[in-house]
Design a protein around this motif. Structure first.
Motif, PDB file in Angstrom:
ATOM      1  N   GLU A 151      -1.021  55.221 147.919  1.00 40.83           N
ATOM      2  CA  GLU A 151       0.018  56.211 148.213  1.00 40.83           C
ATOM      3  C   GLU A 151       1.296  55.911 147.431  1.00 40.83           C
ATOM      4  N   ASP A 152       1.628  54.615 147.302  1.00 45.10           N
ATOM      5  CA  ASP A 152       2.823  54.250 146.545  1.00 45.10           C
ATOM      6  C   ASP A 152       2.620  54.512 145.052  1.00 45.10           C
ATOM      7  N   MET A 153       1.424  54.206 144.554  1.00 44.49           N
ATOM      8  CA  MET A 153       1.144  54.463 143.145  1.00 44.49           C
ATOM      9  C   MET A 153       1.375  55.933 142.817  1.00 44.49           C
ATOM     10  N   GLN A 229      -1.444  58.248 136.335  1.00 45.38           N
ATOM     11  CA  GLN A 229      -1.786  58.746 137.666  1.00 45.38           C
ATOM     12  C   GLN A 229      -1.933  60.256 137.666  1.00 45.38           C
ATOM     13  N   ASN A 230      -0.931  60.958 137.132  1.00 43.16           N
ATOM     14  CA  ASN A 230      -0.958  62.411 137.280  1.00 43.16           C
ATOM     15  C   ASN A 230      -2.009  63.079 136.401  1.00 43.16           C
ATOM     16  N   GLU A 231      -2.239  62.550 135.188  1.00 45.72           N
ATOM     17  CA  GLU A 231      -3.163  63.244 134.283  1.00 45.72           C
ATOM     18  C   GLU A 231      -4.596  63.235 134.819  1.00 45.72           C
ATOM     19  N   PRO A 232      -5.168  62.075 135.191  1.00 45.68           N
ATOM     20  CA  PRO A 232      -6.516  62.124 135.784  1.00 45.68           C
ATOM     21  C   PRO A 232      -6.550  62.865 137.115  1.00 45.68           C
ATOM     22  N   ARG A 233      -5.531  62.648 137.948  1.00 44.86           N
ATOM     23  CA  ARG A 233      -5.490  63.348 139.241  1.00 44.86           C
ATOM     24  C   ARG A 233      -5.540  64.853 139.043  1.00 44.86           C
ATOM     25  N   ASP A 234      -4.670  65.353 138.165  1.00 43.76           N
ATOM     26  CA  ASP A 234      -4.597  66.794 137.954  1.00 43.76           C
ATOM     27  C   ASP A 234      -5.820  67.322 137.212  1.00 43.76           C
TER      28      ASP A 234
END
Length: 387
Positions: A151-153, A229-234
């Motif tokens: 969650e912090d990441m 974090q955001n690129e793979p997540r999205d």
């Protein structure tokens, strides 16, 4: 300021859906000055493909840029030998060989564990339930910050992303960014004794082992978190949504006639998770009739380049059968995304096959919310499946 034509935008509408305006720019003024962004935008694929390689003109070194001020001077904001030295330092952690032989098995374990917990359920927000924790757990492994909560990441990544895209100067956004970088510094400090004594293949481990200055170590860990974090997540959430709303294309993936990698690459073209990269003009320059002045800010609009009608037929459509070789979703020059191999493994080799193999009859419950232009992705994805 450049001599590019001036066109105004509605920033809120541009955040909601930048593509109609980007299409207008490509048609009317592919090099355009946007007052609301205080920058000149390069919107055509050809201009970006050429200009990104001209580091003596389109410099990544931006001493007064938001990333430098908020996250430290990382390799993404360096050019030439300085950039190459730090890129070489991190390469052992994210090389294609390391990804294949070391990280992919860990990615698979993270995916299996998260899906195990999901199988007892039947309805979730897929962004929060899988894409976010999976991306964060993989990034914890790669960075070496296994002492963090996922969650912090995610929160710290988002805090930095919002901070470096805060071109309107919102103080609350800047404060959240400072809180994020402070949290990351504390996590690094906590891991230093262990990884200094016994370096591993993580980014923190390899940078400590090669003796990179600590300020560069910290800045590059923050860089990895901000984009990693955001690129793979999205991309995971977005590709799942795209396939669920194009069942004919999903069927081609499930029968093996097209690879999962092709689906991921097409999604990255269609809705580029990283839609823009800033540059500083280092010397007077001219592209066709547009003149640039030193120290002005330019945005390379990858999200526009990847929908350029000169290179992609029907570019507004999601089509996993198309030729994506002209896509520049990961960049086109010396700053080509260093984490590209890890991202491809996470999304195409692990996440997508596992999701569609194990969550039977996966389907959407309602349309997702989508936002962003510098960074773009699904804000939620309500789904259900046969439990």
């Amino acid at each position: 300021m450049s001599t590019a034509p001036r066109i105004d935008i509605d920033p809120a509408a541009f955040w909601q859906d930048p593509y109609p305006m980007l299409a207008r720019f490509r048609e009317e003024a592919p090099i355009v000055f946007v007052p609301q962004l205080g920058s000149t935008l390069l919107c055509s694929r050809d201009d970006i493909f050429v200009s990104e390689k001209q580091i003596d003109v389109f410099s990544s070194h931006q001493p007064q840029g938001l990333m430098n001020k908020l996250m430290g001077h990382n390799m993404m904001r360096k050019d030439g030998d300085a950039h190459l030295a730090e890129r070489k330092a991190i390469f052992p952690a994210i090389s294609p060989k390391t990804v294949k032989t070391h990280w992919t098995a860990q990615f698979q374990a993270h995916a299996d564990r998260i899906i195990d917990a999901l199988e007892a359920k039947s309805s979730v927000d897929f962004v929060q339930a899988f894409a976010l924790p999976f991306s964060a757990e993989c990034l914890k492994s790669i960075t070496g910050l296994t002492n963090m909560r996922f969650e912090d990441m995610n929160a710290w990544s988002q805090g930095m992303i919002d901070g470096i895209a805060n071109y309107t100067g919102d103080p609350a956004i800047e404060a959240r960014c400072h809180a994020a970088t402070s949290g990351i510094d504390a996590a690094i400090d906590d891991m230093l004794p262990m990884l200094s004594k016994k370096p591993d293949l993580s980014l923190l481990g390899v940078m400590l082992e090669c003796g990179l200055p600590m300020e560069s170590v910290r800045a590059n860990i923050k860089l990895a978190i901000s984009g990693g974090q955001n690129e793979p997540r999205d991309a995971i959430a977005g590709t799942v949504w795209a396939l669920l709303t194009h069942p004919d294309q999903l069927a081609r993936l499930q029968d093996g006639s097209i690879s999962w990698m092709q689906a991921f690459e097409e999604y990255a073209r269609w809705i580029s998770p990283i839609g823009m990269s800033p540059r500083r003009i280092a010397k007077p320059w001219r592209i066709r009739e547009v003149e640039f002045e030193p120290d002005e800010r330019v945005f390379l609009m990858f999200g526009s380049a990847n929908r350029d009608e000169k290179h992609f037929d029907n570019p507004e459509a999601f089509d996993i059968g198309r030729d994506v070789s002209k896509s520049i979703a990961f960049g086109a020059g010396p700053h080509f995304c260093a984490g590209a191999w890890a991202s491809r493994a996470m999304v195409a080799d692990v996440a997508l096959p596992a999701i569609f193999a194990r969550l039977k009859n996966l389907r959407t419950v309602s349309p997702p919310r989508i936002g962003g232009w510098a960074f773009r992705g699904l804000l939620d994805l309500p789904v259900t499946w046969d439990a």
